[in-house]
Design a protein around this motif. Structure first.
Motif, PDB file in Angstrom:
ATOM      1  N   THR A 400      54.351  52.322  22.086  1.00  0.00           N
ATOM      2  CA  THR A 400      52.926  52.308  22.433  1.00  0.00           C
ATOM      3  C   THR A 400      52.581  51.075  23.263  1.00  0.00           C
ATOM      4  OG1 THR A 400      52.308  53.565  20.456  1.00  0.00           O
ATOM      5  CG2 THR A 400      50.578  52.241  21.496  1.00  0.00           C
ATOM      6  N   ALA A 401      53.061  49.928  22.831  1.00  0.00           N
ATOM      7  CA  ALA A 401      52.772  48.689  23.562  1.00  0.00           C
ATOM      8  C   ALA A 401      53.372  48.725  24.962  1.00  0.00           C
ATOM      9  CB  ALA A 401      53.320  47.498  22.784  1.00  0.00           C
ATOM     10  N   ASP A 404      51.286  51.103  27.134  1.00  0.00           N
ATOM     11  CA  ASP A 404      49.998  50.483  27.496  1.00  0.00           C
ATOM     12  C   ASP A 404      50.204  49.457  28.610  1.00  0.00           C
ATOM     13  OD1 ASP A 404      48.555  51.955  25.700  1.00  0.00           O
ATOM     14  OD2 ASP A 404      48.370  50.366  24.199  1.00  0.00           O
ATOM     15  N   TRP A 405      51.289  48.751  28.556  1.00  0.00           N
ATOM     16  CA  TRP A 405      51.607  47.768  29.603  1.00  0.00           C
ATOM     17  C   TRP A 405      51.821  48.482  30.936  1.00  0.00           C
ATOM     18  CZ3 TRP A 405      56.191  43.767  28.884  1.00  0.00           C
ATOM     19  CH2 TRP A 405      56.103  42.777  29.880  1.00  0.00           C
ATOM     20  N   ASP A 407      50.831  51.692  31.791  1.00  0.00           N
ATOM     21  CA  ASP A 407      49.701  52.521  32.236  1.00  0.00           C
ATOM     22  C   ASP A 407      48.423  51.725  32.482  1.00  0.00           C
ATOM     23  OD1 ASP A 407      51.212  54.864  32.109  1.00  0.00           O
ATOM     24  OD2 ASP A 407      50.659  55.261  30.017  1.00  0.00           O
ATOM     25  N   LYS A 408      48.220  50.679  31.707  1.00  0.00           N
ATOM     26  CA  LYS A 408      46.948  49.958  31.748  1.00  0.00           C
ATOM     27  C   LYS A 408      47.092  48.505  32.192  1.00  0.00           C
ATOM     28  CE  LYS A 408      45.515  52.688  27.713  1.00  0.00           C
ATOM     29  NZ  LYS A 408      45.079  52.609  26.289  1.00  0.00           N
ATOM     30  N   ASP A 410      48.279  46.265  30.497  1.00  0.00           N
ATOM     31  CA  ASP A 410      47.884  45.508  29.311  1.00  0.00           C
ATOM     32  C   ASP A 410      49.155  44.933  28.686  1.00  0.00           C
ATOM     33  OD1 ASP A 410      46.764  44.455  27.055  1.00  0.00           O
ATOM     34  OD2 ASP A 410      46.275  46.389  26.125  1.00  0.00           O
ATOM     35  N   PRO A 412      51.496  43.221  26.319  1.00  0.00           N
ATOM     36  CA  PRO A 412      51.311  42.937  24.896  1.00  0.00           C
ATOM     37  C   PRO A 412      51.813  41.552  24.527  1.00  0.00           C
ATOM     38  CG  PRO A 412      53.282  44.244  25.197  1.00  0.00           C
ATOM     39  CD  PRO A 412      52.662  44.082  26.564  1.00  0.00           C
ATOM     40  N   LYS A 416      50.117  41.394  19.020  1.00  0.00           N
ATOM     41  CA  LYS A 416      49.521  42.723  19.199  1.00  0.00           C
ATOM     42  C   LYS A 416      50.462  43.806  18.706  1.00  0.00           C
ATOM     43  CE  LYS A 416      48.124  46.159  22.597  1.00  0.00           C
ATOM     44  NZ  LYS A 416      47.921  46.518  24.026  1.00  0.00           N
ATOM     45  N   LEU A 420      49.818  46.666  15.930  1.00  0.00           N
ATOM     46  CA  LEU A 420      50.046  48.097  16.160  1.00  0.00           C
ATOM     47  C   LEU A 420      50.955  48.676  15.084  1.00  0.00           C
ATOM     48  CD1 LEU A 420      50.655  48.228  20.037  1.00  0.00           C
ATOM     49  CD2 LEU A 420      48.838  49.436  18.787  1.00  0.00           C
TER      50      LEU A 420
END
Length: 450
Positions: A400-401, A404-405, A407-408, A410, A412, A416, A420
């Protein structure tokens, strides 16, 4: 023909790199019953890679390429040194069924053969990815996952395929991110130094591998090609010298002293002694004699060993070897990461890993720092003492982390990812054991420098 020249020619023909063979075509994926470990509703497929290897693929229920994520798995080892076996892939899909449970497609190659060959294994993994795309479609995202020795494979593959040729020149390669778990990340030229140390220290203490009445050979060879020694026989020799398979109370005083001298110098737990000796025997035989043309990539000359009951006697008595520079260069070309990556990387390592020292994470971090790419790496550590698989909820948290890195944007933090992980505990039924403030020490703090 001179034997050395013949050996070199044979080696050249079976080099660690094997790119020209990639023109052959894998067989179409055939439906196959999924192992019971794979979640219900998933569909599984197997096939041959056209080079002697096999593959397994698992698709979660309702998985679609335009919205789905594919995880390309690079497995660990290499435990076997012979031909590839379909059963090897089945072991991997069972072990990593959690990937499918988390909703991701999974594909893993057995590699075309056992034995050492990091770039070869990276080629086989990429070859399977292309085969997956041809048969199931281009996934929205593709993650490269390397476990143990597969960490070497994935880190090398991330560099080999960082860019590919497009119609108008080089473009970014096929992998969007990389997950490295329990990785052997120092490259072949440093990762295995502790195992040549183990061979010379073990022989100094036990003097039975080889025995005095057996043919003698340089220990960096692992074992002569015509030797008949079996793993069971080696385990018996280790047990005779150290009592390692007996309860401590049943060991003789000499066995206790022998075992303490070995594990205190090499800094491995008792339970992994036989496994490491196996690798330093049969894998070394494969690596040095079949892959490196009977050339030595390992050095013990000048190394100072510490932790025994008499370090002066130990250092005066252990066998000393000097590496062949050509063998070192060949091994480095095949397996050492250079840090030339262009994708986010998330790593996980148990701090008490008995197989791949946690300090190898420092080696990889330092490699990326030298290459100027350390900003693409987030390392995580867990309070565990295992190697092959860690606490279940940690893996979906890492995926997930990482996504997110990607796609977004973001990026981690370990904190974080630990948070999660807590959110996945109920669904996965185990406890998170992440240590977000831990930082691995340099490899030189664990393995005698050279």
């Amino acid at each position: 023909m001179h034997i050395r020249l013949l050996t070199t020619l044979v080696f050249s023909a079976m080099a660690l790199y094997a790119g020209p063979l990639l023109a052959q075509t894998p067989t179409a994926p055939q439906p196959r019953a999924c192992p019971t470990e794979v979640p219900a509703g998933a569909t599984c497929y197997t096939g041959e890679d056209g080079l002697g290897g096999f593959y397994w693929i698992a698709l979660p229920a309702n998985w679609k390429p335009d919205t789905g994520v594919l995880v390309m798995h690079a497995h660990g080892g290499p435990a076997d040194t012979g031909p590839a076996k379909l059963e090897r892939g089945e072991e991997d899909i069972k072990r990593w069924a959690i990937t499918v449970k988390a909703g991701y497609a999974w594909a893993g190659s057995t590699y075309r053969r056992g034995g050492f060959g990091v770039s070869m294994a990276a080629e086989d993994t990429e070859r399977l990815r292309r085969h997956f795309v041809k048969n199931f479609g281009q996934p929205r995202r593709t993650i490269l996952h390397g476990q143990s020795y597969g960490g070497s494979v994935a880190s090398k593959g991330a560099e080999l395929y960082a860019t590919v040729e497009g119609p108008n020149g080089p473009v970014k390669g096929p992998y969007d991110g990389m997950l490295l778990t329990s990785g052997m990340l120092g490259g072949g030229t440093s990762t295995y130094n502790f195992r040549i140390d183990l061979r010379v220290v073990y022989q100094y203490v036990c003097k039975n591998h080889p025995k005095a009445d057996e043919p003698q050979y340089p220990l960096w060879q692992g074992l002569p090609m015509d030797a008949k020694l079996t793993r069971a026989e080696l385990a018996n020799r280790v047990d005779e010298c150290t009592g390692v398979r007996k309860p401590a109370a049943q060991r003789s005083e000499q066995q206790k002293a022998n075992l303490a001298n070995i594990v205190n110098v090499i800094r491995i737990p008792e339970r992994s002694l036989i496994a490491h000796l196996n690798w330093a025997t049969w894998l070394f035989r494969d690596l040095t004699q079949l892959r490196l043309g009977n050339r030595n990539p390992f050095t013990t000359a000048g190394v100072q060993y510490k932790g025994s009951s008499d370090d002066a006697a130990l250092n005066a008595g252990v066998l000393r070897y000097t590496a062949d520079p050509a063998a070192v260069a060949e091994l480095a070309k095949d397996s050492d990461p250079a840090g030339r990556i262009n994708m986010p990387v998330v790593a996980l390592h148990a701090v008490n890993d008995p197989t791949a020292f946690v300090e190898l994470e420092s080696s990889y971090r330092e490699t990326l720092e030298r290459a100027g790419t350390a900003n693409l790496l987030v390392q995580n550590f867990s309070d565990e003492s295992e190697h092959s698989f860690l606490s279940d909820p940690q893996y979906p948290a890492l995926f997930t982390a990482l996504l997110d890195w990607i796609d977004k944007n973001d990026k981690p933090t370990p904190q974080k990812i630990a948070a999660l992980c807590k959110g996945y505990e109920a669904a996965y039924g185990e406890t998170c054991k992440l240590l977000p403030d831990y930082r691995a020490q340099p490899l030189s703090s664990r393995v005698a420098p050279r």
